[in-house]
Scaffold this motif. Structure first.
Motif, short mmCIF file in Angstrom:
data_model
loop_
_atom_site.label_atom_id
_atom_site.label_comp_id
_atom_site.label_asym_id
_atom_site.label_seq_id
_atom_site.Cartn_x
_atom_site.Cartn_y
_atom_site.Cartn_z
N HIS A 13 -7.12 -19.55 -16.54
CA HIS A 13 -8.90 -19.79 -16.64
C HIS A 13 -9.12 -18.72 -15.85
O HIS A 13 -10.78 -18.56 -16.05
N HIS A 15 -10.69 -20.62 -6.84
CA HIS A 15 -9.38 -21.29 -6.95
C HIS A 15 -7.88 -19.96 -6.46
O HIS A 15 -7.24 -20.72 -6.41
N HIS A 26 -16.19 -17.90 -7.75
CA HIS A 26 -14.90 -18.61 -8.61
C HIS A 26 -13.57 -18.46 -8.86
O HIS A 26 -12.39 -18.92 -8.86
#
Ligand SMILES: [Fe+2]
Length: 442
Positions: A54, A149, A145
């Protein structure tokens, strides 16, 4: 500075930041032993293997597709790794390890997309006039982003048994005097939330729009609530006193048999805590990490409240006897390790009050770093909110009245996200976050 020099500096800075962000997630995944990649440490979330794909697929879908229009080479992976799960409402995922591709396939996909992206980024900086008009913002969004994470994956890996991980190095031993948590007065004054709409600085859509509010006088605990303090709440029956919980929080507590913070467990008569690389006796001088529901119940037990987002700002950035506001609690200087426990320097919390140089002008400690700070403010947009066109759901999907704002930062929050305008949010019953709290009196 001329336009060319600015462009060269920007290119160099962006490439360094992207390389740093990638090495942060690479190092994080290296902590896991091979067999852990198909585990699901948190029932509501994906298996670890999803996140390995991801963090890269997000960059590929945003930059490779949207900004650069590159040709897809493995569209099934682009889709498989596109979206995470927000644990509000839906049932638990039921996929099995065999439903996911082999680790080597994901690694190969990641390697290829990184090299294609690097080529396209280079090219875009060579011919900036032909690039996407929002490319710099998109690059910033991709970097942040990934760094977000790096933090939420740390919560996840924290839930895995120590045998699944390789301890990178010994944790620091802290020499900190025991502190006494007491209320300090915060005089009335302005608090400016958000980032000016026209600011050139990067900020997510929920930060845009600057609002200055007059915050009336209040008092705030000068330290985070420690494990020691929270243990007293528990020993005084806090988890079984219905009056301290809202109906929804009590229902959650009952349904899930919540009897103590998720980071604690009991071994006979001894309270223990889960560490990233092994368990230990409960460290009483550390901030307690709890859900919003547990933090709120504790505050009610003392006849206090959680701070509002505005009160957090006033206590953190305000200056006594002045309308001035700082960029950080310690002043306007960039984050440094002496100011707090953040930016991946440690895997675990430090004792409350171990960074006095980072205290705010009102003498409140650890407001940034060592654990996010729960507020009682429901996550909502600033006036004039407009979603980012290339990531419309980033904030807007969470303006549902079910998420609370957190401010500050944890040991695993990247330095760039310690900025004053940054807002984090979680739903009140998610207990795995490095989220601390303190109370206020009005
Ligand atoms: Fe994501």
């Amino acid at each position: 500075m001329g336009a060319l020099a600015t462009a060269v500096r920007t290119r160099h800075e962006i490439q360094l930041r992207l390389a740093h962000a990638r090495s942060t997630t690479d190092e994080l995944f290296q902590v896991l032993r091979d067999d852990a990649f198909y585990e699901r440490p948190i029932a509501e979330r994906h298996r670890v293997i999803f996140y390995l794909g991801h963090v890269e697929a997000f960059d590929w879908n945003l930059l490779g597709q949207r900004a650069f229009g590159l040709k897809r080479f493995q569209p099934t992976f682009d889709q498989l790794f596109a979206f995470g799960i927000d644990p509000v409402g839906g049932g638990l995922p039921t996929d099995q390890p065999k439903d996911w591709p082999a680790r080597a396939e994901v690694d190969a996909y990641n390697r290829r997309l990184r090299s294609e992206l690097d080529w396209a980024i280079d090219k875009t900086f060579e011919q900036p006039s032909q690039g996407h008009p929002h490319i710099l913002t998109m690059l910033d969004a991709a970097i942040e982003h990934r760094l977000m994470h790096a933090e939420t994956l740390a919560y996840m890996f924290h839930r895995l048994p120590a045998e699944n991980k390789k301890a990178p190095r010994a944790e620091q031993r802290w020499m900190a005097p025991q502190v006494r948590n007491r209320l300090v007065g915060i005089e009335a004054g302005p608090a400016t939330l958000g980032l000016a709409r026209e600011s050139k600085e990067f900020g997510w859509d929920n930060e845009r729009g600057m609002v200055t509010v007059d915050v009336p006088e209040f008092a705030m605990e000068n330290h985070n609530v420690s494990n020691r303090q929270f243990l007293l709440f528990l020993q005084h029956g806090g988890y079984h006193n219905r009056a301290l919980w809202t109906a929804a929080d009590w229902a959650w507590r009952e349904e899930n048999a919540v009897e103590h913070p998720a980071f604690w467990y009991r071994d006979g008569n001894i309270w223990m805590q889960h560490g990233m690389f092994g368990d230990s006796r409960l460290q009483l001088d550390r901030p307690v990490y709890v859900s919003h529901a547990e933090a709120s119940a504790y505050a009610r037990w003392l006849g206090r409240k959680l701070p509002s987002e505005e009160q957090f700002h006033r206590a953190a950035y305000g200056v006594p006897g002045s309308d001035a506001q700082r960029a950080y609690p310690w002043g306007d200087g960039e984050p440094e390790s002496r100011f707090g426990n953040f930016a991946f320097a440690h895997w675990e919390s430090s004792p409350c009050g171990a960074h006095p140089a980072g205290a705010s002008a009102f003498g409140v400690h650890d407001l940034v770093g060592n654990g996010w700070e729960w507020t009682r403010t429901i996550f909502a947009p600033h006036p004039g909110f407009a979603p980012m066109p290339f990531y419309p759901g980033y904030s807007a999907n969470f303006f549902d009245g079910k998420h609370y704002v957190m401010k500050g930062g944890s040991p695993r929050t990247a330095a760039c996200m310690l900025r004053r305008s940054f807002r984090n949010w979680f739903q009140p019953h998610y207990p795995y976050v490095y989220a601390a709290f303190r109370c206020v009196e009005e």
